[in-house]
Enzyme design. Structure first.
Site, mmCIF file in Angstrom:
data_model
loop_
_atom_site.group_PDB
_atom_site.id
_atom_site.type_symbol
_atom_site.label_atom_id
_atom_site.label_comp_id
_atom_site.label_asym_id
_atom_site.label_seq_id
_atom_site.Cartn_x
_atom_site.Cartn_y
_atom_site.Cartn_z
ATOM 1 N N ASP A 36 0.684 -1.395 0.095
ATOM 2 C CA ASP A 36 0.154 -0.153 -0.048
ATOM 3 C C ASP A 36 0.999 1.375 0.059
ATOM 4 O O ASP A 36 0.660 2.219 -0.666
ATOM 5 C CB ASP A 36 -0.852 0.202 1.143
ATOM 6 C CG ASP A 36 -1.885 -1.162 1.213
ATOM 7 O OD1 ASP A 36 -2.007 -1.890 0.184
ATOM 8 O OD2 ASP A 36 -2.815 -1.035 2.170
ATOM 9 N N ALA A 37 2.072 1.222 0.807
ATOM 10 C CA ALA A 37 2.964 2.415 0.806
ATOM 11 C C ALA A 37 3.427 2.769 -0.401
ATOM 12 O O ALA A 37 3.538 3.878 -0.928
ATOM 13 C CB ALA A 37 3.775 2.041 1.791
ATOM 14 N N LYS A 118 -26.491 -14.783 -8.141
ATOM 15 C CA LYS A 118 -27.368 -13.669 -8.477
ATOM 16 C C LYS A 118 -27.038 -12.751 -7.274
ATOM 17 O O LYS A 118 -27.660 -13.195 -6.170
ATOM 18 C CB LYS A 118 -28.578 -14.070 -8.424
ATOM 19 C CG LYS A 118 -29.753 -12.969 -8.811
ATOM 20 C CD LYS A 118 -31.104 -13.301 -9.114
ATOM 21 C CE LYS A 118 -31.899 -12.031 -9.675
ATOM 22 N NZ LYS A 118 -31.929 -11.114 -8.371
ATOM 23 N N GLU A 179 -23.368 -5.708 -11.187
ATOM 24 C CA GLU A 179 -24.020 -5.471 -9.987
ATOM 25 C C GLU A 179 -23.092 -4.838 -9.055
ATOM 26 O O GLU A 179 -22.319 -5.566 -8.714
ATOM 27 C CB GLU A 179 -24.475 -6.847 -9.633
ATOM 28 C CG GLU A 179 -25.730 -6.978 -8.689
ATOM 29 C CD GLU A 179 -27.210 -6.707 -9.276
ATOM 30 O OE1 GLU A 179 -27.145 -6.633 -10.347
ATOM 31 O OE2 GLU A 179 -27.963 -6.417 -8.688
ATOM 32 N N CYS A 415 -48.746 -5.161 37.162
ATOM 33 C CA CYS A 415 -48.808 -4.782 38.455
ATOM 34 C C CYS A 415 -48.812 -3.300 38.954
ATOM 35 O O CYS A 415 -49.238 -2.783 39.870
ATOM 36 C CB CYS A 415 -47.931 -5.398 39.595
ATOM 37 S SG CYS A 415 -46.323 -4.748 39.254
ATOM 38 N N CYS A 430 -39.492 -4.653 36.100
ATOM 39 C CA CYS A 430 -40.323 -4.587 37.177
ATOM 40 C C CYS A 430 -39.862 -5.035 38.596
ATOM 41 O O CYS A 430 -39.485 -6.253 38.646
ATOM 42 C CB CYS A 430 -41.667 -5.317 36.875
ATOM 43 S SG CYS A 430 -42.770 -5.350 38.152
#
Length: 672
Positions: A36-37, A118, A179, A415, A430
DNA sequence: TAGCCTCGAGTTCA
DNA sequence: CTCGAGGCTA
């Protein structure tokens, strides 16, 4: 022109070529050649050249993929050839019928097909002129779509220029179809980021991809890791190919990212098998597919078959039962569980998902609902997680007018107690220990779990509760046959059986009783460990938190939970009452560790066995000293695989190298 | 203290 | 079946 200008010009052209090539290696072939560098260094050099000499910038330069200014709106453009939509088939029979129709029209049974996954993404049409990408558009209505060229340029898997062999001349005009999709890894990363930023996650990869591609500001699109699979051609004049299979090869050779799982089939049976195989294999892919596209291979046959109403006769989409569906969320209800936790759940307009009808789904908790921004009245996307449990993924925006964000009630719906939400916990609770929900849910839990009572199910318990006949575990043991017969559905025989079954349940072992007391954090295993360690309830009640911690598998948290439960006067009274009714509060010999040939081995069972239920198989293994657990780990001796096994256990076992055993192997294990 | 193993709890449908 | 987290072990 000075010689220096020529040199700069040449270098820029050279850099464009090199950068294009490396993008192609990285994004199309998934096989980078440089770091990448190194890539960044070359890229920066080109940027510097172009900044110094703006005239050098070409529209197809790698530097032009990002940073186009926001556009006002998308222009409509006409496709050079229409983008037809595919007729679908959902069964092997329909596939076979199509094949027969194709053969009849062509007057031959000599038809080869090309299949490929697909992709559940967005159809895109790309135009190349003299080998250079000039325009790209969405499918739209099939004839005209929206020009999204700046956004498509940010997708590195789309070549800005075709790869050409030495001396090869590109076609003057080429139309390429594909696609655009968001890889699942990218989708998950995107959602994690959105959640971290306090934004709403996107409901599914397809929506995320669609949203990304329709960004007005292409710098936003550039931040989404979109990719593309190229699957066909529109205008293809003058190409040296005679069918789809060759076209895919040609596309690959010219720098287009064609799916590697395309296959050519000589028979329709082979096509059908591919469709079935991929339904299972689809989870292996880093993108969602909802079926298989099938095309007649030969272009000559394609031309002779033609199309009907823009739907080609030479292609079909084999679609599987959808894993997701859209439906209306009618109402959000609250259920209060046996631990007092408030559980919101969605009542849905019934809808088919993955072959079953789903009408309700859990919504987990308030935080989850509001993070997804789900409201009553929304159209929502529903999916079945892990092939089984339905989930509400999120709303299809916008909300209907007049809908409001969800809020947990302030008071318990049963309740009326004030609801609490402990700091750092996801669930509302509760706090009322006497809340009817807890009593009712524990009773239901008891009859179908630890008490194991036949003839009294959830419905009966609810009715007995409503009539006020049974409001606690002791009440259940005081129930008479006459009282039970007041209920609809109980006549003489069924009532006698039920009463006998209730009486018989007084004999369930101590650890089951312990489990039925509903002590928080005490489940099946912990109940056994506690029972084994203390042997009877008096020693357990007399134990301090520290002493409880000495039992196996109990740490500070569970010890505290248990000590606290027994310190409650009402709970101690419950224990006394149950004891006087004859339930067992000391261990028998059922928990003695079994020494056998399989001692030290642990097994996990998945799927359905023919000769045993899973419980029976587990009991037989345990009788020989083995342990039977519910999840596969590195310590598992073997995974016993029945019919229709769970996928997650199977994959995990394969990954960890845990041996897979058939039912046959199990039988031999138990015999030997 | 990290990372694995296990456990608890909540869950749907036929 | 999955998730989160407690407990145990290296």
């Amino acid at each position: 022109m000075s010689s220096k200008a020529t040199t700069v010009d040449q270098r820029a052209a050279e850099l464009r070529d090199i950068l294009d090539y490396h993008l192609y290696r990285y994004h199309v072939l998934d096989d980078p050649e440089v770091s990448d560098a190194e890539y960044d260094r070359l890229y920066d050099e080109l940027v510097a050249l172009e900044e110094a000499n703006p005239k050098l910038v070409t529209p197809d330069s790698p530097t032009q993929r990002v940073g186009a200014p926001p556009s006002e709106k998308f222009q409509k453009v006409e496709h050079l050839t229409p983008m037809g939509s595919l007729e679908k088939v959902t069964t092997d029979e329909a596939l076979e019928k199509w094949h027969e129709d194709v053969c009849k029209r062509l007057g031959t049974t000599d038809v080869a097909y090309v299949t490929e996954p697909k992709i559940d993404g967005l159809s895109i049409n790309l135009i190349y002129e003299d080998g250079v990408f000039v325009r790209g558009a969405t499918r739209g209505d099939g004839l005209r779509g929206e020009d999204v060229t700046p956004n498509l340029k940010t997708i590195k898997a789309i070549s800005m220029r075709m790869q050409l062999a030495a001396g090869e001349r590109p076609p003057p005009v080429l139309e390429v179809r594909g696609e655009v999709y968001l890889p699942l890894s990218g989708f998950n990363a995107l959602n994690e980021r959105l959640i971290a930023e306090g934004k709403k996650p996107t409901p599914n990869p397809r929506n995320a991809a669609a949203g990304s591609l329709r960004q007005k500001d292409s710098t936003i699109t550039a931040q989404r890791p979109l990719s593309i699979w190229i699957h066909g051609l529109g205008v293809r004049d003058g190409l040296p190919v005679e069918g789809h299979w060759e076209a895919l090869q040609w596309l690959r050779e010219h720098g287009f990212r064609a799916n590697p799982f395309a296959e050519r089939h000589e028979t329709v049976e082979s096509v059908a098998k591919a469709c079935r195989d991929w339904e299972r294999r689809r989870i292996e892919l880093d993108y969602e597919i909802d079926g298989i596209v099938i095309k007649v291979d030969s272009f000559d046959q394609e031309r002779r078959l033609g199309a009907l109403h823009e739907r080609p006769r030479w292609a079909r989409a084999y679609k599987w039962a959808p894993m997701t569906a859209q439906t209306t969320l009618n109402k959000i209800h609250i259920r209060v569980g046996r631990t007092g936790a408030l559980n919101p759940w969605a009542q849905l307009e019934p809808v088919e998902v993955g072959g079953v009808t789903v009408s309700q789904a859990t919504l987990h908790n308030e935080e989850d609902i509001n993070r997804k921004d789900i409201r009553e009245g929304d159209t929502v996307i529903v999916q079945r997680a892990g092939d089984v449990i339905p989930q509400v993924v999120g709303p299809v925006l916008p909300h209907k007018k007049g809908t409001k964000p969800f809020k947990m009630p302030a008071k318990c719906p049963l309740c009326g107690a004030k609801i609490v939400k402990p700091e750092g916990e996801a669930m509302h609770r509760c706090p009322n220990r006497a809340c009817p929900s807890r009593g009712l849910e524990s009773l239901i839990n008891w009859v179908q779990g630890p008490g194991d009572i036949e003839g009294v199910g959830e419905q009966s318990v609810r009715r007995l509760w409503d009539l006020g006949l049974v409001r606690s575990l002791p009440d259940l043991y005081r129930l008479t046959k006459e009282q039970l017969m007041e209920l609809e559905g109980y006549a003489d025989i069924s009532a006698t059986n039920a009463i006998e079954s209730i009486a018989a349940s007084k004999n369930v072992p101590f650890h089951r009783v312990l489990l039925g007391l509903n002590i928080p954090d005490v489940g099946w295993v912990t109940a056994q460990n506690v029972a084994r360690h203390f042997e009877n309830v008096d020693r357990l009640m007399g134990a301090s938190q520290e002493e409880i911690e000495e039992a196996e598998g109990i740490g500070p948290d569970r010890a505290e939970s248990i000590a606290e439960w027994f310190s409650d006067e009402a709970n101690r009274a419950l224990v006394d009452e149950l004891r006087s009714l004859g339930l067992r509060f000391e261990i028998g010999d059922e928990l003695k560790p079994v020494e056998g040939p399989l001692t030290g081995n642990t097994y996990v069972i998945t799927g359905t066995l023919e000769g045993y239920t899973r419980d029976e198989a587990a009991a037989e293994l345990e009788a020989k000293g083995a342990k039977v657990l519910n999840s596969v780990s590195g310590k598992t001796t073997g995974l016993i695989v029945g019919e229709e096994p769970g996928n997650s256990k199977l994959t995990k076992a394969r990954k960890l190298g845990v041996p897979l055993l058939s039912e046959q192997d199990l039988v031999e294990l138990l015999r030997g």
